[in-house]
Design a protein around this motif. Structure first.
Motif, PDB file in Angstrom:
ATOM      1  N   TRP A 187      63.958  73.196 125.968  1.00 15.31           N
ATOM      2  CA  TRP A 187      63.176  72.819 127.052  1.00 15.31           C
ATOM      3  C   TRP A 187      64.127  72.010 128.052  1.00 15.31           C
ATOM      4  CZ3 TRP A 187      61.278  71.508 122.181  1.00 15.31           C
ATOM      5  CH2 TRP A 187      60.384  72.216 121.570  1.00 15.31           C
ATOM      6  N   ASP A 192      64.199  76.320 119.738  1.00 16.72           N
ATOM      7  CA  ASP A 192      63.580  76.085 121.084  1.00 16.72           C
ATOM      8  C   ASP A 192      64.222  75.327 122.078  1.00 16.72           C
ATOM      9  OD1 ASP A 192      60.837  77.099 120.406  1.00 16.72           O
ATOM     10  OD2 ASP A 192      60.512  75.467 119.411  1.00 16.72           O
ATOM     11  N   ARG A 202      56.799  68.857 119.839  1.00 16.38           N
ATOM     12  CA  ARG A 202      56.165  69.891 120.568  1.00 16.38           C
ATOM     13  C   ARG A 202      55.020  69.271 121.436  1.00 16.38           C
ATOM     14  NH1 ARG A 202      56.526  75.252 117.179  1.00 16.38           N
ATOM     15  NH2 ARG A 202      58.548  75.796 117.555  1.00 16.38           N
ATOM     16  N   THR A 203      54.074  68.293 120.622  1.00 18.38           N
ATOM     17  CA  THR A 203      53.142  67.492 121.409  1.00 18.38           C
ATOM     18  C   THR A 203      53.974  66.515 122.456  1.00 18.38           C
ATOM     19  OG1 THR A 203      51.644  68.139 119.682  1.00 18.38           O
ATOM     20  CG2 THR A 203      51.252  66.056 121.038  1.00 18.38           C
ATOM     21  N   LYS A 247      54.764  65.282 131.322  1.00 13.19           N
ATOM     22  CA  LYS A 247      54.161  64.960 132.589  1.00 13.19           C
ATOM     23  C   LYS A 247      53.514  63.609 132.955  1.00 13.19           C
ATOM     24  CE  LYS A 247      52.645  67.079 136.723  1.00 13.19           C
ATOM     25  NZ  LYS A 247      53.706  67.074 137.580  1.00 13.19           N
ATOM     26  N   ARG A 307      56.776  66.900 123.797  1.00 12.57           N
ATOM     27  CA  ARG A 307      57.437  67.494 125.033  1.00 12.57           C
ATOM     28  C   ARG A 307      56.263  67.942 125.851  1.00 12.57           C
ATOM     29  NH1 ARG A 307      61.022  64.789 125.249  1.00 12.57           N
ATOM     30  NH2 ARG A 307      60.642  64.084 123.187  1.00 12.57           N
ATOM     31  N   ALA A 308      54.958  68.241 125.338  1.00 17.40           N
ATOM     32  CA  ALA A 308      54.083  68.727 126.245  1.00 17.40           C
ATOM     33  C   ALA A 308      53.439  67.537 126.899  1.00 17.40           C
ATOM     34  CB  ALA A 308      52.750  69.378 125.494  1.00 17.40           C
ATOM     35  N   GLY A 361      57.156  67.670 133.879  1.00 16.80           N
ATOM     36  CA  GLY A 361      57.067  68.591 132.665  1.00 16.80           C
ATOM     37  C   GLY A 361      58.038  69.094 132.245  1.00 16.80           C
ATOM     38  N   TYR A 362      58.268  69.333 130.912  1.00 15.17           N
ATOM     39  CA  TYR A 362      59.216  70.024 130.294  1.00 15.17           C
ATOM     40  C   TYR A 362      58.831  71.653 130.365  1.00 15.17           C
ATOM     41  CZ  TYR A 362      61.965  66.553 127.918  1.00 15.17           C
ATOM     42  OH  TYR A 362      63.016  65.353 127.996  1.00 15.17           O
ATOM     43  N   GLU A 363      59.803  72.643 130.847  1.00 13.11           N
ATOM     44  CA  GLU A 363      59.778  73.967 130.857  1.00 13.11           C
ATOM     45  C   GLU A 363      60.605  74.561 129.919  1.00 13.11           C
ATOM     46  OE1 GLU A 363      60.111  75.654 134.701  1.00 13.11           O
ATOM     47  OE2 GLU A 363      58.729  74.070 135.549  1.00 13.11           O
ATOM     48  N   ARG A 364      60.112  75.550 129.072  1.00 11.56           N
ATOM     49  CA  ARG A 364      61.051  76.358 128.092  1.00 11.56           C
ATOM     50  C   ARG A 364      62.131  77.070 128.864  1.00 11.56           C
ATOM     51  NH1 ARG A 364      58.308  79.099 123.232  1.00 11.56           N
ATOM     52  NH2 ARG A 364      59.006  76.701 122.278  1.00 11.56           N
TER      53      ARG A 364
END
Length: 105
Positions: free
Chosen positions: A29, A27, A88-89, A95, A91-92, A101-104
């Protein structure tokens, strides 16, 4: 009666000798806000080593810099999955924490 077992390293049809483990993933981001000079990069790599341990590699830092990294090993897939879910939580929730916010990638 003596039975001799023969081991071969020939892959079955349609398979590679070095098949990737189905749990392996990568992954990547990025969080970018030019007006606030935010340029963050986060990479998460999951693999299985030769001994069956689940290896989670994390690399983070400013885009274009060397950054930092940590490698963690887990003996079970469930423990690795819990750890990855927490990452992942986090990174989400960027914001709310850093304002972008992180974008993939």
């Amino acid at each position: 009666m003596i039975q001799i077992m023969r081991w071969t390293l020939e892959p079955e049809q349609g398979q590679s000798l070095f098949m990737a483990h189905p749990f392996e993933s990568n992954d990547h981001w990025r969080a970018i806000d030019e007006s606030r000079n935010i340029a963050r990069d986060y990479r998460l790599s999951v693999s299985v080593d030769l001994f069956g341990w689940f290896i989670v590699e994390r690399h983070w830092g400013r885009i274009g810099s060397k950054g930092q990294s940590v490698i963690s090993g887990f003996s079970t897939q469930q423990a690795a999955e819990r750890f990855i879910a927490s990452i992942r939580t986090r990174r989400a929730g960027a914001k709310k924490r850093i304002g972008v916010g992180y974008e993939r990638v």
